[in-house]
Design a protein around this motif. Sequence first.
Motif, PDB file in Angstrom:
ATOM      1  N   GLN A  54      33.493  46.087  40.002  1.00 14.27           N
ATOM      2  CA  GLN A  54      33.625  44.699  40.453  1.00 14.27           C
ATOM      3  C   GLN A  54      34.741  43.966  39.711  1.00 14.27           C
ATOM      4  OE1 GLN A  54      32.346  43.335  43.029  1.00 14.27           O
ATOM      5  NE2 GLN A  54      30.854  44.884  43.551  1.00 14.27           N
ATOM      6  N   ARG A  55      35.113  44.466  38.531  1.00 17.97           N
ATOM      7  CA  ARG A  55      36.173  43.822  37.751  1.00 17.97           C
ATOM      8  C   ARG A  55      37.558  44.438  37.991  1.00 17.97           C
ATOM      9  NH1 ARG A  55      31.978  44.260  34.077  1.00 17.97           N
ATOM     10  NH2 ARG A  55      33.023  45.893  32.882  1.00 17.97           N
ATOM     11  N   VAL A  56      37.653  45.409  38.891  1.00 17.46           N
ATOM     12  CA  VAL A  56      38.958  45.982  39.216  1.00 17.46           C
ATOM     13  C   VAL A  56      39.764  44.937  39.984  1.00 17.46           C
ATOM     14  CG1 VAL A  56      40.184  47.731  40.586  1.00 17.46           C
ATOM     15  CG2 VAL A  56      38.170  48.385  39.249  1.00 17.46           C
ATOM     16  N   HIS A  57      41.001  44.728  39.548  1.00 20.43           N
ATOM     17  CA  HIS A  57      41.898  43.785  40.226  1.00 20.43           C
ATOM     18  C   HIS A  57      42.885  44.587  41.064  1.00 20.43           C
ATOM     19  CE1 HIS A  57      40.319  40.442  37.960  1.00 20.43           C
ATOM     20  NE2 HIS A  57      40.461  41.147  36.857  1.00 20.43           N
ATOM     21  N   ASN A  58      42.728  44.493  42.363  1.00 19.08           N
ATOM     22  CA  ASN A  58      43.609  45.199  43.291  1.00 19.08           C
ATOM     23  C   ASN A  58      44.849  44.362  43.559  1.00 19.08           C
ATOM     24  OD1 ASN A  58      41.734  47.402  43.872  1.00 19.08           O
ATOM     25  ND2 ASN A  58      40.495  45.783  44.793  1.00 19.08           N
ATOM     26  N   ARG A  59      45.908  45.045  43.898  1.00 23.92           N
ATOM     27  CA  ARG A  59      47.163  44.335  44.188  1.00 23.92           C
ATOM     28  C   ARG A  59      47.009  43.364  45.353  1.00 23.92           C
ATOM     29  NH1 ARG A  59      51.032  49.471  44.036  1.00 23.92           N
ATOM     30  NH2 ARG A  59      49.041  50.460  44.361  1.00 23.92           N
ATOM     31  N   ASN A  85      38.020  49.694  31.153  1.00 20.63           N
ATOM     32  CA  ASN A  85      37.406  49.680  32.473  1.00 20.63           C
ATOM     33  C   ASN A  85      37.776  51.014  33.122  1.00 20.63           C
ATOM     34  OD1 ASN A  85      36.891  49.465  35.276  1.00 20.63           O
ATOM     35  ND2 ASN A  85      36.991  47.234  35.144  1.00 20.63           N
ATOM     36  N   THR A 115      39.254  50.843  36.667  1.00 16.88           N
ATOM     37  CA  THR A 115      40.664  50.426  36.703  1.00 16.88           C
ATOM     38  C   THR A 115      41.560  51.600  36.323  1.00 16.88           C
ATOM     39  OG1 THR A 115      40.125  48.119  36.219  1.00 16.88           O
ATOM     40  CG2 THR A 115      42.361  48.849  35.697  1.00 16.88           C
ATOM     41  N   GLN A 173      34.439  46.586  47.532  1.00 15.47           N
ATOM     42  CA  GLN A 173      33.880  45.796  46.434  1.00 15.47           C
ATOM     43  C   GLN A 173      32.871  44.765  46.943  1.00 15.47           C
ATOM     44  OE1 GLN A 173      37.840  44.831  44.758  1.00 15.47           O
ATOM     45  NE2 GLN A 173      36.939  45.401  42.783  1.00 15.47           N
ATOM     46  N   GLY A 211      44.213  41.859  46.392  1.00 14.18           N
ATOM     47  CA  GLY A 211      42.951  41.124  46.315  1.00 14.18           C
ATOM     48  C   GLY A 211      41.772  42.088  46.317  1.00 14.18           C
ATOM     49  N   ARG A 212      40.589  41.551  46.448  1.00 12.29           N
ATOM     50  CA  ARG A 212      39.392  42.394  46.421  1.00 12.29           C
ATOM     51  C   ARG A 212      39.384  43.347  47.606  1.00 12.29           C
ATOM     52  NH1 ARG A 212      35.256  41.603  43.138  1.00 12.29           N
ATOM     53  NH2 ARG A 212      33.639  42.133  44.628  1.00 12.29           N
TER      54      ARG A 212
END
Length: 189
Positions: free
Chosen positions: A20-25, A70, A73, A32, A27-28
């Motif tokens: 849930q804390r992965v930041h995709n280029r 993470n 990530t 997720q 957006g979510r």
Amino acid sequence: MVTRMDLLAEVVEWELGMFQRVHNRGGRADCQERPEAFRLMREITHAVLSDAFVESYAQDLRRGEAEGRNFMTEKYAVMEGQITPFNPDPRISDIARTESAWRDAVASDFPHVVAPDGGDAFRRYLFAELQTYSSATIAAYADCVAAARREDRNLAMERYELLMRKLDFGSLAQREAAIREAGNAGARG
């Protein structure tokens, strides 16, 4: 006393938190937004592996969290070529190759349930995930793979069978037949 199921649930929750804390280029990601699907897939991934694996991986996750890592990530960064693989353990390639061959065998036998063309993506995904495991966890996973080979078991098949039961589809064979029949009925209609 902590049961295997309790520990497995703890592992999946640690993974979900990281996911849930992965930041995709962009957006979510859509996945997720579906935590229950994530939980199910991660549960079946680990459920066929040994207690030693689950215990070691739980320690990895606790340690990783304490260190501010993470794993999700890191895994996706390796998959997307944003960082180079960082774990040189030679068992990683062997595990990924074996699991991929098992997955390909399942896809060959059940092509309506398991996409036959997904093997390369699966291998890349697993290889990237294994990068985040400690040496002890990789050793435990390698032991699971070696035991399955000795016992002529296919861990991918076991995962898909478990998934079919959890989704109330019966078995992999039953689901394959149902999809095939639905396709035939559509072609006749």
